[in-house]
Scaffold this motif. Structure first.
Motif, PDB file in Angstrom:
ATOM      1  N   VAL A   1       1.818  38.836 -57.466  1.00 47.85           N
ATOM      2  CA  VAL A   1       1.671  37.857 -56.396  1.00 47.85           C
ATOM      3  C   VAL A   1       0.195  37.698 -56.066  1.00 47.85           C
ATOM      4  O   VAL A   1      -0.653  38.436 -56.564  1.00 47.85           O
ATOM      5  CB  VAL A   1       2.479  38.262 -55.133  1.00 47.85           C
ATOM      6  N   PHE A   2      -0.131  36.725 -55.217  1.00 50.54           N
ATOM      7  CA  PHE A   2      -1.512  36.541 -54.793  1.00 50.54           C
ATOM      8  C   PHE A   2      -1.544  35.942 -53.397  1.00 50.54           C
ATOM      9  O   PHE A   2      -0.570  35.332 -52.933  1.00 50.54           O
ATOM     10  CB  PHE A   2      -2.282  35.647 -55.772  1.00 50.54           C
ATOM     11  N   VAL A   3      -2.659  36.131 -52.709  1.00 49.71           N
ATOM     12  CA  VAL A   3      -2.969  35.464 -51.448  1.00 49.71           C
ATOM     13  C   VAL A   3      -4.334  34.826 -51.638  1.00 49.71           C
ATOM     14  O   VAL A   3      -5.108  35.230 -52.507  1.00 49.71           O
ATOM     15  CB  VAL A   3      -2.963  36.425 -50.235  1.00 49.71           C
ATOM     16  N   GLY A   4      -4.645  33.830 -50.835  1.00 53.83           N
ATOM     17  CA  GLY A   4      -5.935  33.180 -50.986  1.00 53.83           C
ATOM     18  C   GLY A   4      -6.254  32.247 -49.846  1.00 53.83           C
ATOM     19  O   GLY A   4      -5.461  32.064 -48.916  1.00 53.83           O
ATOM     20  N   ALA A   5      -7.434  31.666 -49.933  1.00 55.51           N
ATOM     21  CA  ALA A   5      -7.904  30.683 -48.953  1.00 55.51           C
ATOM     22  C   ALA A   5      -8.561  29.542 -49.719  1.00 55.51           C
ATOM     23  O   ALA A   5      -9.146  29.752 -50.786  1.00 55.51           O
ATOM     24  CB  ALA A   5      -8.894  31.315 -47.994  1.00 55.51           C
ATOM     25  N   GLU A   6      -8.444  28.332 -49.164  1.00 61.27           N
ATOM     26  CA  GLU A   6      -8.959  27.147 -49.843  1.00 61.27           C
ATOM     27  C   GLU A   6      -9.479  26.147 -48.828  1.00 61.27           C
ATOM     28  O   GLU A   6      -8.932  26.009 -47.741  1.00 61.27           O
ATOM     29  CB  GLU A   6      -7.816  26.511 -50.654  1.00 61.27           C
ATOM     30  N   GLY A   7     -10.535  25.444 -49.191  1.00 60.38           N
ATOM     31  CA  GLY A   7     -11.062  24.354 -48.382  1.00 60.38           C
ATOM     32  C   GLY A   7     -11.073  23.078 -49.189  1.00 60.38           C
ATOM     33  O   GLY A   7     -11.093  23.113 -50.425  1.00 60.38           O
TER      34      GLY A   7
END
Length: 186
Positions: free
Chosen positions: A82-88
């Motif tokens: 799995v993964f977590v992340g942030a994006e703009g």
């Protein structure tokens, strides 16, 4: 506030549940390290159409909509499968939309050799043209990224990190925002 708490609880619970099933994996499905930081950027194109009863409804009874071209940049943190992340994103609109920009969190699972399935939640600012005012609100979405190996093009691109992304988002459940494009992972 409840939306933020629910999104944070989901982001924390999903990786924990995945590791409870099998904590022995040292690599992701595509052979990359199971833990680390994966920055990326990309370009997407699409369309944003708001409902007539949204906060973007015009005094004349019309609805705001327009084509979009969006630049995105973000980082994923793999946690095994799995993964977590942030994006703009910074998005130029055409038609009734002038600009859109926002930030969002991502949580998802890796699929196949280089693919991903994910859900997003964040905050989006939308600047309208003509009779439409500028607004900001929550944005939610789902998406999928597929790498060249997943669609039979592994021999052409090798391990370049190029993925195709398809996603659909909604601005406070008052619109639909389908997008498609190319993402480059490092």
């Amino acid at each position: 506030m409840k939306k933020i708490v629910c999104a944070a609880a989901l982001a924390l619970a999903l990786p924990t549940a995945a590791f409870a099933q099998d904590g022995t994996e040292a690599t992701a499905p595509d052979g990359t390290p199971a833990f680390g930081i994966e920055p990326y950027f990309g370009v997407l194109g699409g369309y944003h159409s708001f409902d007539r009863d949204s906060e973007f409804g015009s005094p004349r009874g019309g609805k705001m909509n327009g084509a979009l071209i969006s630049g995105v940049a973000g980082v994923n943190v793999p946690l095994g499968p799995v993964f977590v992340g942030a994006e703009g994103n910074a998005t130029k609109g055409f038609g009734d939309i002038d600009w859109e920009y926002g930030v969002r969190g991502r949580v998802g699972a890796r699929a196949g050799d280089s693919g991903m399935v994910f859900a997003t939640a964040g905050y989006q600012w939308v600047n309208g043209r003509r009779a439409y005012s500028d607004q900001k609100d929550w944005i939610y979405g789902v998406g999928v990224e597929v790498g060249p190996k997943d669609i039979g093009l592994g021999g052409i691109t090798g391990n370049s990190g190029v993925r195709l992304r398809l996603q659909a988002e909604t601005y406070d459940f008052d619109s639909i925002r389908p997008m498609a494009g190319v993402i480059m992972h490092f």
